[in-house]
Design a protein around this motif. Structure first.
Motif, PDB file in Angstrom:
ATOM      1  N   ILE A   1      -3.515   2.997   8.298  1.00 16.73           N
ATOM      2  CA  ILE A   1      -2.153   2.477   8.433  1.00 16.73           C
ATOM      3  C   ILE A   1      -2.018   1.666   9.717  1.00 16.73           C
ATOM      4  O   ILE A   1      -1.384   0.598   9.737  1.00 16.73           O
ATOM      5  CB  ILE A   1      -1.137   3.633   8.401  1.00 16.73           C
ATOM      6  CG1 ILE A   1      -1.030   4.201   6.976  1.00 16.73           C
ATOM      7  CG2 ILE A   1       0.235   3.185   8.885  1.00 16.73           C
ATOM      8  CD1 ILE A   1      -0.141   5.424   6.849  1.00 16.73           C
TER       9      ILE A   1
ATOM     10  N   ILE B   1       3.823  -0.940   3.862  1.00 17.97           N
ATOM     11  CA  ILE B   1       3.266   0.407   3.728  1.00 17.97           C
ATOM     12  C   ILE B   1       4.393   1.352   3.344  1.00 17.97           C
ATOM     13  O   ILE B   1       5.349   1.543   4.102  1.00 17.97           O
ATOM     14  CB  ILE B   1       2.613   0.876   5.039  1.00 17.97           C
ATOM     15  CG1 ILE B   1       1.527  -0.118   5.472  1.00 17.97           C
ATOM     16  CG2 ILE B   1       2.021   2.269   4.874  1.00 17.97           C
ATOM     17  CD1 ILE B   1       1.092   0.049   6.903  1.00 17.97           C
TER      18      ILE B   1
ATOM     19  N   SER C   1       0.867  -1.185   0.000  1.00 22.08           N
ATOM     20  CA  SER C   1       0.000   0.000   0.000  1.00 22.08           C
ATOM     21  C   SER C   1       0.900   1.229   0.000  1.00 22.08           C
ATOM     22  O   SER C   1       1.702   1.406   0.921  1.00 22.08           O
ATOM     23  CB  SER C   1      -0.910   0.021   1.230  1.00 22.08           C
ATOM     24  OG  SER C   1      -1.688  -1.159   1.310  1.00 22.08           O
TER      25      SER C   1
ATOM     26  N   GLY D   1      -5.236   1.436   1.810  1.00 23.45           N
ATOM     27  CA  GLY D   1      -5.203   0.362   2.802  1.00 23.45           C
ATOM     28  C   GLY D   1      -6.468  -0.458   2.870  1.00 23.45           C
ATOM     29  O   GLY D   1      -6.422  -1.667   3.135  1.00 23.45           O
TER      30      GLY D   1
END
Length: 768
Positions: A699, A664, A381, A633
């Motif tokens: 996140i 991430i 992501s 996400g």
């Protein structure tokens, strides 16, 4: 009591005349307000102030920007003079350049005993244009301080000067100058200085030398932003000295030549602006801040021509044109196809997501079973944030691919998603890696000596070193504005120009053997025979997100069908919706990238023409994915749940052999609560921060173990090795801007950050 009443009476007279004279300076006011909002309240242009000192061609870019500011100031000062009757009545096309617009002064009474009303009006006409011009330069200077404060860059000037308060104090002082009595007292005080003329000349020369000397000290660091602020302040002081002593200056300088140069400069810049609109690619060679100033100044000059022509024709021509433009833009917007996305035919039939994931696992059973420890299945992501986010995403992927000799993409990578710039970086990496896998080759993401950028290690850096903002700004205020209001001619909008810029630059470094621009390929074609016949490897899922303008719904441009799956409920299938109106169709990869990364106004919303059940035509519109989720996400979480279901139902023996990891790729800094907002600003501040807050929540749901954060990183000022090993190397930490323009030092800083996070990236591919 009488004095108090007299004061209020005079204040009322002064205020009424101020409003009246402002109406004669209306286009100047619009120019100042436009520049104020651009430099103080628009994120993409605020960033440009912070990197003006980083420009690779610094000795050209900063003087050009200052030159445009000075031309703007001189035009604001002198243009209103042409609108007075005693001036415009004698103006013709042949004598406009060189005409001296001071005829209205000849009809003013010189008697000091005239009424206060007349005294204020005469004084205001002389002083107000100077005040507005000076205000423009003050705004440009303080905007640098404002940008430093917004990005929390500590500096001696920000510690002592609060930008907004300082601007208010400056406006108050300038208003005092518009009152003739106060102005007279200040003038008497200055005239008491011995040899005033010599002092003014020395001051002017000193300011010019000061500006130049500060420029030569530039090292492209944060501290140099203070020098840039001082230079801009010196520019404002230089103009103040010159304009408020113009009667001395014009005694020595021919008036025809002075006014001729001012108007000629304005028209030359207007013609340059028009020429750039015919060949917008040229604008990419000029700093976006200069392009913005040039565009606003050109609109100012067009307004000047319309007002002057209207006065000659005795018609409110400017007002008529503005009203017609407002009505026509509304009328043409509903029928125009200027912003329609290019629809491409597609022969690829999309499988259901669970079927695709089943095949992905099946193709890797041997690897999973033979591997010691757990097999990492990676879901990426990438956070949005302009070219900064795109390059950071691209660099992370490039390193992982090179480190693993391609197995990162061919074996471990399950899906890539993101928002805005981060998703663009995903797509650029995917295009090259997928093409290489399809051709049974290994992609190369590192630069070679022949690429022409010795300071850069990765091809991604060379791609993102290009200026992707100037063309969009030019088109927004030029050709696209013309199209919106007239609907005349056919040409590419700024969104398509951006796609072509991406594609052209990408082709210089990637896929050179291919005849076609790889980014221009139809999106689903990347999944045509996506399984490598020999190795039997199913490609990762590239999921590009966008936001539906009319409903605010999240849309996913996906190579697989997913609307029937509960974990992804609520996310509209862009391709499925498109194919209801255009069967067997899709869009280009570059188009998907563009509607995913659509900065407000800078990039137009993409449109797809549809027909409703009542046979009424309308257009679905698609904007930046970051409006809804600035990291993608929620898509990664949905894919994870579907993947786990497939594992549980079809490969239960492999559940303990696969380790699902959420990577991430983040680039935004943590925000601090630095001050309480006023009740007026609080709602707007909430709207600005809610996306950041929502992104941070997502996140946290994905987990923080594999967050790859971008941070400004120290680099040597010079990329070449010093001849003397004992020589001290000057280290700098460049600002990393949010927009679509990165300087070489910013790119080098990001590559340096990549070196710092290598241990973290290496851990991603390990078995634990």
């Amino acid at each position: 009591m009488v004095k108090l009443l007299l004061f209020f009476q005079q204040f009322s007279i002064w205020f009424k005349i101020l409003l009246s004279e402002l109406s004669n300076n209306l286009i100047s006011l619009f120019l100042i307000l436009a520049l104020y909002f651009a430099l103080w309240h628009f994120p993409q242009t605020i960033d440009l102030l912070l990197i003006l000192n980083q420009a690779d061609a610094f000795l050209f870019e900063v003087p050009l920007y200052f030159f445009l500011l000075m031309v703007s100031a001189f035009l604001i000062w002198n243009i209103p003079k042409y609108f007075y009757y005693y001036n415009y009545k004698d103006i013709s096309f042949s004598n406009l350049i060189g005409f001296v617009p001071n005829q209205h002064y000849k009809f003013q009474e010189r008697n000091k005993s005239v009424r206060y009303h007349y005294l204020v009006r005469v004084h205001m006409r002389k002083v107000l244009p100077r005040i507005l011009a000076l205000l423009l330069l003050i705004i440009s200077a303080l905007s640098i301080l404002n940008a430093m404060e917004l990005f929390e860059l500590d500096n001696i000037y920000t510690n002592f000067l609060e930008p907004t308060d300082t601007l208010i104090y400056c406006i108050f002082f300038l208003l005092l100058l518009s009152e003739p009595t106060i102005y007279g007292h200040i003038q008497e005080f200055i005239n008491k200085i011995p040899k005033t003329n010599a002092f003014i000349v020395l001051l002017s020369v000193g300011l010019i030398v000061f500006i130049i000397s500060l420029g030569t000290l530039n090292t492209q660091t944060e501290k140099d932003l203070g020098n840039l602020f001082l230079s801009n302040c010196a520019l404002a002081l230089f103009f103040f000295t010159l304009s408020f002593n113009s009667y001395r200056f014009l005694k020595e300088f021919p008036q025809k030549l002075f006014y001729g140069i001012v108007l000629f400069s304005g028209f030359m810049l207007l013609f340059s602006f028009l020429a750039l609109n015919f060949v917008p690619e040229w604008a990419s060679r000029i700093n976006p801040l200069s392009i913005l100033t040039l565009s606003l100044l050109s609109l100012f000059m067009i307004s000047f021509v319309l007002i002057l022509l209207g006065k000659k024709l005795k018609l409110p021509l400017f007002s008529i044109i503005v009203v017609l433009c407002l009505f026509s833009s509304r009328l043409f917007s509903e029928s125009s196809d200027h912003y329609q996305l290019t629809i491409k035919p597609s022969e690829v039939k999309r499988p259901a997501m669970e079927q695709y994931l089943y095949q992905w696992i099946k193709d890797r059973i041997d690897i999973i079973e033979k591997r010691e420890g757990k097999f990492p299945a990676l879901l990426v992501s990438s956070e949005g944030g302009g070219s900064r986010a795109g390059l950071w995403s691209f660099l992370v992927h490039s390193y992982l691919y090179e480190k693993s000799n391609g197995s990162y993409f061919e074996e471990n990578l399950l899906s890539l998603t993101g928002a805005s710039g981060g998703s663009v970086g995903n797509a650029m990496f995917f295009a090259e890696a997928q093409l290489a896998m399809y051709n049974n080759k290994k992609a190369s993401f590192k630069t070679k000596s022949t690429d022409g950028y010795p300071a850069l290690k990765y091809k991604a850096s060379a791609v993102y070193k290009e200026n992707y903002l100037s063309v969009s700004l030019l088109s927004l205020l030029g050709r696209d504005l013309f199209k919106e209001t007239t609907s005349l001619f056919r040409f590419k909008n700024r969104g398509k120009l951006l796609e072509e810029q991406w594609s052209h630059t990408y082709k210089k470094y990637f896929s050179k053997e291919s005849d076609k621009d790889i980014l221009q390929k139809e999106f689903l074609s990347f999944y045509n025979n996506s399984t490598n016949k020999e190795e039997k490897r199913t490609a990762p899922l590239l999921l590009i997100n966008t936001t539906h303008t009319q409903t605010g719904n999240y849309n996913v441009i996906s190579p697989v069908k997913y609307a029937h799956l509960r974990p992804l409920t609520g996310m509209r299938d862009f391709i499925e919706n498109l194919q209801k109106s255009y069967p067997d169709s899709s869009i280009r990869l570059s188009t998907a990238m563009r509607i995913n990364a659509g900065f407000p106004y800078i990039t137009p919303v993409g449109e797809v023409k549809k027909t409703s059940a009542s046979d009424k035509q309308y257009s679905d519109q698609y904007a930046d994915a970051g409006y809804y989720d600035n990291v993608g996400g929620i898509v990664s979480k949905g894919v994870e749940e579907v993947f786990r279901n497939v594992l549980r139902d079809s490969f239960p023996e492999l559940q303990d052999k696969i380790n699902i990891k959420h990577i991430i790729i983040a680039n935004s800094e943590e925000r601090k609560i630095i001050k309480t907002q006023t009740q007026y600003k609080a709602p707007l501040t909430t709207l600005q921060n809610v996306r950041y807050g929502h992104t941070q929540e997502i996140i946290k749901k994905l987990g923080s173990k594999y967050i790859i954060k971008l941070q400004p990183t120290m680099i040597p000022l010079s990329f070449s090795e010093p001849e003397n090993k004992e020589e001290e190397v000057l280290m700098i930490k460049p600002v990393l801007p949010l927009g679509r323009y990165l300087s070489t030092v910013a790119v080098r800083s990001m590559e340096a950050r990549l070196n710092e996070v290598k241990p973290q990236l290496d851990a991603i591919l390990t078995v634990n």
